[in-house]
Design a protein around this motif. Sequence first.
Motif, short mmCIF file in Angstrom:
data_model
loop_
_atom_site.label_atom_id
_atom_site.label_comp_id
_atom_site.label_asym_id
_atom_site.label_seq_id
_atom_site.Cartn_x
_atom_site.Cartn_y
_atom_site.Cartn_z
N GLU A 273 89.63 50.16 56.14
CA GLU A 273 88.71 49.30 56.90
C GLU A 273 87.33 49.95 56.97
OE1 GLU A 273 88.41 46.91 61.14
OE2 GLU A 273 90.17 48.14 60.75
N GLU A 274 87.30 51.27 57.18
CA GLU A 274 86.01 51.97 57.23
C GLU A 274 85.28 51.83 55.91
OE1 GLU A 274 86.90 55.96 58.38
OE2 GLU A 274 87.08 55.47 60.51
N GLN A 275 86.05 51.91 54.81
CA GLN A 275 85.46 51.81 53.47
C GLN A 275 84.77 50.46 53.28
OE1 GLN A 275 88.58 52.89 50.86
NE2 GLN A 275 87.24 53.67 49.29
N VAL A 276 85.47 49.39 53.61
CA VAL A 276 84.91 48.07 53.38
C VAL A 276 83.74 47.81 54.34
CG1 VAL A 276 86.55 46.83 54.84
CG2 VAL A 276 85.48 45.63 52.98
N PHE B 128 81.24 50.42 65.49
CA PHE B 128 82.46 50.05 64.75
C PHE B 128 83.69 50.65 65.44
CE2 PHE B 128 85.67 51.63 61.73
CZ PHE B 128 86.18 50.42 61.31
N TYR B 129 84.69 49.84 65.52
CA TYR B 129 85.96 50.28 66.11
C TYR B 129 87.06 49.66 65.28
CZ TYR B 129 89.12 51.57 69.87
OH TYR B 129 90.12 52.16 70.63
N PRO B 130 88.00 50.47 64.76
CA PRO B 130 89.00 49.86 63.86
C PRO B 130 89.81 48.77 64.56
CG PRO B 130 89.54 52.15 64.36
CD PRO B 130 88.21 51.90 64.94
N THR B 131 90.09 47.73 63.80
CA THR B 131 90.83 46.60 64.37
C THR B 131 92.27 47.02 64.67
OG1 THR B 131 89.50 45.22 62.93
CG2 THR B 131 91.39 44.17 63.98
N GLN B 132 92.75 46.69 65.86
CA GLN B 132 94.15 46.98 66.19
C GLN B 132 94.81 45.67 66.61
OE1 GLN B 132 94.64 51.32 67.89
NE2 GLN B 132 93.34 50.20 69.26
N TYR B 133 95.76 45.24 65.83
CA TYR B 133 96.47 44.00 66.19
C TYR B 133 97.68 44.27 67.07
CZ TYR B 133 93.61 41.17 63.11
OH TYR B 133 92.56 40.51 62.55
N CYS B 134 98.21 45.50 66.94
CA CYS B 134 99.41 45.83 67.73
C CYS B 134 99.13 47.10 68.50
CB CYS B 134 100.60 46.02 66.80
SG CYS B 134 102.12 46.32 67.72
N LEU B 135 99.20 47.01 69.83
CA LEU B 135 98.92 48.18 70.67
C LEU B 135 100.25 48.74 71.17
CD1 LEU B 135 95.97 46.77 72.76
CD2 LEU B 135 95.85 48.13 70.70
N ASN B 136 100.39 50.05 71.06
CA ASN B 136 101.61 50.68 71.55
C ASN B 136 101.24 52.04 72.14
OD1 ASN B 136 101.15 52.32 69.32
ND2 ASN B 136 102.49 51.09 68.04
N GLU C 207 102.98 55.48 36.55
CA GLU C 207 104.14 56.33 36.89
C GLU C 207 105.29 55.41 37.26
OE1 GLU C 207 101.57 57.16 39.92
OE2 GLU C 207 100.41 57.13 38.07
N GLU C 208 106.50 55.82 36.86
CA GLU C 208 107.65 55.00 37.23
C GLU C 208 108.03 55.29 38.68
OE1 GLU C 208 111.46 55.81 35.68
OE2 GLU C 208 111.04 57.91 35.27
N GLY C 209 108.74 54.34 39.30
CA GLY C 209 109.17 54.55 40.68
C GLY C 209 108.75 53.39 41.56
N VAL C 210 108.89 53.62 42.88
CA VAL C 210 108.55 52.56 43.84
C VAL C 210 107.14 52.84 44.36
CG1 VAL C 210 109.17 51.48 46.02
CG2 VAL C 210 110.96 52.26 44.47
N HIS C 211 106.31 51.83 44.31
CA HIS C 211 104.92 51.99 44.75
C HIS C 211 104.65 51.05 45.91
CE1 HIS C 211 103.92 54.22 41.05
NE2 HIS C 211 104.80 53.40 40.50
N GLU C 212 104.09 51.61 46.96
CA GLU C 212 103.62 50.75 48.07
C GLU C 212 102.12 50.63 47.92
OE1 GLU C 212 104.48 51.68 52.08
OE2 GLU C 212 106.61 51.25 51.90
N ILE C 213 101.67 49.42 47.72
CA ILE C 213 100.23 49.23 47.49
C ILE C 213 99.68 48.42 48.65
CG2 ILE C 213 98.54 48.21 45.94
CD1 ILE C 213 100.82 48.90 43.76
N ASN C 214 98.69 48.99 49.34
CA ASN C 214 98.12 48.34 50.52
C ASN C 214 96.87 47.55 50.14
OD1 ASN C 214 100.03 49.53 52.11
ND2 ASN C 214 98.76 51.27 52.68
N PHE C 215 96.85 46.28 50.53
CA PHE C 215 95.65 45.45 50.37
C PHE C 215 95.11 45.19 51.77
CE2 PHE C 215 98.49 44.16 46.96
CZ PHE C 215 97.67 44.14 45.84
N LEU C 216 93.82 45.32 51.92
CA LEU C 216 93.21 44.94 53.20
C LEU C 216 92.16 43.86 52.91
CD1 LEU C 216 92.46 46.99 56.21
CD2 LEU C 216 90.50 45.86 55.27
#
Length: 1433
Positions: free
Chosen positions: A714-717, A730-738, A1041-1050
Amino acid sequence: MAQCVQSVQELIPDSFVPCVAALCSDEAERLTRLNHLSFAELLKPFSRLTSEVHMRDPNNQLHVIKNLKIAVSNIITQPPQPGAIRKLLNDVVSGSQPAEGLVANVITAGDYDLNISATTPWFESYRETFLQSMPASDHEFLNHYLACMLVASSSEAEPVEQFSKLSQEQHRIQHNNDYSYPKWFIPNTLKYYVLLHDVSAGDEQRAESIYEEMKQKYGTQGCYLLKINSRTSNRASDEQIPDPWSQYLQKNSIQNQESYEDGPCTITSNKNSDSNLLSLDGLDNEVKDGLPNNFRAHPLQLDSSSDPSNSIDGPDHVKSASSLHETKKANTGIIHGACLTLTDHDRIRQFIQEFTFRGLLPHIEKTIRQLNDQLISRKGLSRSLFSATKKWFSGSKVPEKSINELKNTSGLLYPPEAPELQIRKMADLCFLVQHYDLAYSCYHTAKKDFLNDQAMLYAAGALEMAAVSAFLQPGAPRPYPAHYMDTAIQTYRDICKNMVLAERCVLLSAEILKSQSKYSEAAALLIRLTSEDSDLRSALLLEQAAHCFINMKSPMVRKYAFHMILAGHRFSKAGQKKHALRCYCQAMQVYKGKGWSLAEDHINFTIGRQSYTLRQLDNAVSAFRHILINESKQSAAQQGAFLREYLYVYKNVSQLSPDGPLPQLPLPYINSSATRVFFGHDRRPADGEKQAATHVSLDQEYDSESSQQWRELEEQVVAVVNRGVIPSNFYPTQYCLNSYSDNSRFPLAVVEEPITVEVAFRNPLKVPLLLTDLSLLWKFQSKDSSGKDNEEVKELVTGEPEMIGTEVISEFLINGEESKVARLKLFPHHIGELHILGVVYNLGTIQGYMTVDGIGALPGCHTGKHSLSMSVRGRQDLEIQGPRLNNTKEEKTSIKYGPDRRLDPIITAEMPLLEVFFIHFPTGLLCGEIRKAYVEFVNVSKCPLTGLKVVSKRPEFFTFGGNTDVLTPLSPSASENCSAYKTVVTDSTSVCTALISSASSVDFGTGIGSQPEVIPVPLPDTVLLPGASVQLPMWLRGPDEEGVHEINFLFYYESVKKQPKICHRILRHTAVICTSRSLNVRATVCRSNSLEDEEGRGGNMLVFVDVENTNTSEAGVKEFHIVQVSSSSKHWRLQKSVNLSENKDAKLASREKGKFCFKAIRCKEKEVATQPSEKYTFADIIFGNEQIISSASPCADFFYRSLSSELKKAQLSVHAEKQSIEDAVRLIQKCSEVDLNIVVLWKAYVVEDSKQLILEGQHHVLLRTIGKEAFSCPQKQEPPEMELLKFFRPENTTVPLRPSVEQLSNLIKTSLHYPESFNHPFHQKSLCLVPVTLLLSNCSKADVDVIVDLRHKTTSPEALEIHGSFTWLGQTQYKLQLKSQEIHSLQLKACFVHTGVYNLGTPRVFAKLSDQVTVFETSQQNSMPALIIINNV
């Protein structure tokens, strides 16, 4: 025992006082009645003498009596009934309660701090009443009448005659056998004649004359004129006259019935059914027997109507509370002594003094003397003879202690004139006038006689009084004989079965032992007398025993508590609810918080029950609450009972104040810190091929690492949007507070978007809890458009729903010992400030789980899925403690907590809301595989959105296509096999030669300086209108690379109209891709030895590409086809394939390897010059019949993305070195550099479900250095072996950076041109001369000085064996200067002497940059052997 108001030295003399009877004429009674008092009551406050009194004992010694008190009472001819005495004692105890606001003593024992009431007035009242109400008995004379006052009025017609009648009446009562009650001390009772004169109404002269007549007749010592009623009662009372009577009358009238006004649910105290209110003198009873003066029944006489068996626990004993209140009111309004002045008070006091001094004491003195004389005379012959015979026959004196051995002969009775009783009489008389020495010796003598006769009742009485006399003797000549008392108690209780006398013994002895601080013995004594026959007595004695334990030198706290519990239990059985409750509460202090959980539960349960009975509902609720909230170790059935009891009490409390504030409920537990708050709609489920973005939901576990990644994205964009700078607000967006999120700021929620609060409940009980109508409790402060605040506090949906909508969960079941979360929603419809305060619900249990005492569900209960037994409405607050502050010194030294504002959101104005759906999104790919999917963007809000961007840490994974329509193919069906690439069908002639195109990296959004991770989404018109949706193609490429990849899109987007509080919104998506192995591509580039190309320009290179199929055919891949190899570079391009095989299509089955060789040439200057920085030339060499345009999407996109990610890695490694490289070295390095990128495009044939699919993909190899192998997938680095540490002192000399040998060898490229074979007639000419051209090419961009040395000989014998020796003719050294990239040719001659194969590659070439001093030799390792064959012709 508890502290008492009186000391034991005052208590005992006050308990045993001379008794005087009073017999009044009706007229005299009428006069005293004007004051609402009987004659005996009139005298009561003045019955203690104010001065010392003297008398002489039988030895004529003067004896002083201090504080003498006499007891005057009306003659009563009926003995009191035990039931009535019990009732009186019960009422006395219930009427005496701890004073309000009484300061309790704090006793500290060990680690206990106990608040204990130091005094027990109810016990003292009980003891006093008990001792006063003891019926007179034949074995002792202490409460027998010594004298009788005969009272007549001066207003009677014949007062003297009236006195005679009264005198005869007294004689008849005493000596007539019809009357066994009351008891008289001696036959010759003292008669004292009192003339009452009413001052306000009577004739004083007449009174005086009558009095004179009385003195003549009875003597001045035997009569008295008492003047009373100096004022009329109806006169307005100007002066306030004190009322000394109330304190005495209150104790004795049985009207204090407060404690019995209990709830209808319990049957309590020992009340008579419809009994009259009794008072001690029974004045309310009718005149009996027509006597001139009425002998009333004893005040403790029960009504004839009431059956004694009913008197304790009769079922219909409860009197209506209203009638009791009326009686109380009527009674409290009465003023006693209204006609008496203070002078009258003094007259009464004077009368008592006179009576005692002149009448009573002389009479007692005379009686003692007479008894003494009788005893002395009788002791002579008969007594001694009697006792002697006894001794002869019995053999020895019977010991006092061994009572159990004696026969049960308590029935032995003496005649009244028996000598043994005369001793007892004398002893009692001495005791009453405080002559304790004489009393003791008399009791002691009597005791021996009684024991000899085995008259156990008499013996016990003598032992009891001997012990008391011994204790009270002045100067304490002998210790207190406690064993006398023990023997007496045992005798009374076990032999005589007389518990009343045993109780008196215990009360006296315990008090004496207490005064000597013998608490342990006192406690044992008190406990001994607790029995089943009287709950009240047992309760009081147990309570006193408990006080003994706590008052010991080292307090026995637990014994105190245990006995308090026992006392509380007995009080409860006796119907003394208030005292029972008090005992339990006192004991609770000891058991509380010490881990005695079952004991605590029992006590709390009892306190709850008793409090409820006494209508102290708040106390009851709090006690039951304690049972439920402490970690209970009870069984499930017991817990169920506790819970039902609690709910029942609570229901009653809430019914009392239905409109009051909601009470706090104790169950279930809420773990406030685990509360989570989620802003936004729930995620939509996947719909066929449509998969919604994962975004944020309450089902996701918190992961600090991933939340940090999202924050960075988020900071990058935001930085890109704000021209490289992150704004200060700027304050990062928080949708879930715990509990892990930063909750120090007020969170922002958007109007019309739900707020979900997840509350963590835990049921500590083993029984299930059913919460119904569960919803959030909130407070809302709305903000108008004008900015005004309107505060509105809401609890339920039933209010005005237009501000905040509240979701209600109708049923929420928590099983025994289960933790469960409830998600509750609020729907804000207005902007403002919302404060979520807590939850509100009905707490109940399930009917089916355990029936409530067999009753069905209560009326008005909730009927739903579970049948509810009983429920109460209440609330629990959510109070979350913020994080501990630890920044400043002050915060570190003290304990301070910051705010936690997750439950206080600010509702802001409308914002756009984006939903993203992925269509045909794969979950598994081959490495490098290209797949086309679609992304659908939907604006589900009422505001248009703009500025849509997507940011990811893995931009090489996906692309939306280039910036221009030309570069992006419209749809996958544009070519055969629905390829994801843009393709063109080619003719077969153009095979193996390159097709050239070019593209700029700017077109693909990866220009220099931009952030490759932030990609704008190409929305049409850049705006997405409310309700609109748009589908865009998205190409994906499987990671290398082979394997399981978690790719985050924002996804980042903004509102068209700017909002002050929220600038942008984000949507997250995590794609999980599993990649499997496909191809491994390795490539090298080296200089070609042929210096000329078709255009006559130097600088050709050879590119070798090895392709290996590493797929293990898990994914069902049959074979790979290499369909095209393309190059992309700013300066080079592939020209043609130099593969010798004719095989047009390169197929690779599993584990096969293919090798390709290509010729690469420099791009033409004009191609390069246009846009030297960003223009890349693409060259495609096709192995199929279809050209994939590599400069279009998606091929170029992925190439550029992988290029930029490689550049990023390279930059990082360069930054790590951070060394200033000399220009010279840089120039030399550049010679060996090349920037040629190879793209291998392939197709894979896959069999899946008996269908053949064609997959396609691409691999990239980036060639940077000549001769160095490059790979398509990152190589695993072997960890270096461990080396021994070397310790040395570093030297400060910096070694100048030298280029490596490989880099130097690339400065000059050499090439020999000569015929491959040369024929020479050696027989004609012995020397064979061959012309050889040496081409020197300057590879660098600078001038180079070159030295060519031909003198070098191959010295190694192996080389000589293989190649013959030859010589160069002519000049042996050449010095040249080559300009930048210049090619120079030298004509040389080689001389051979015989035939053979020779290697001409012997010239040594040295080179240096013209402006440098150092010479670097360029070794010719990279040039191949230049072999020539010399033939003889």
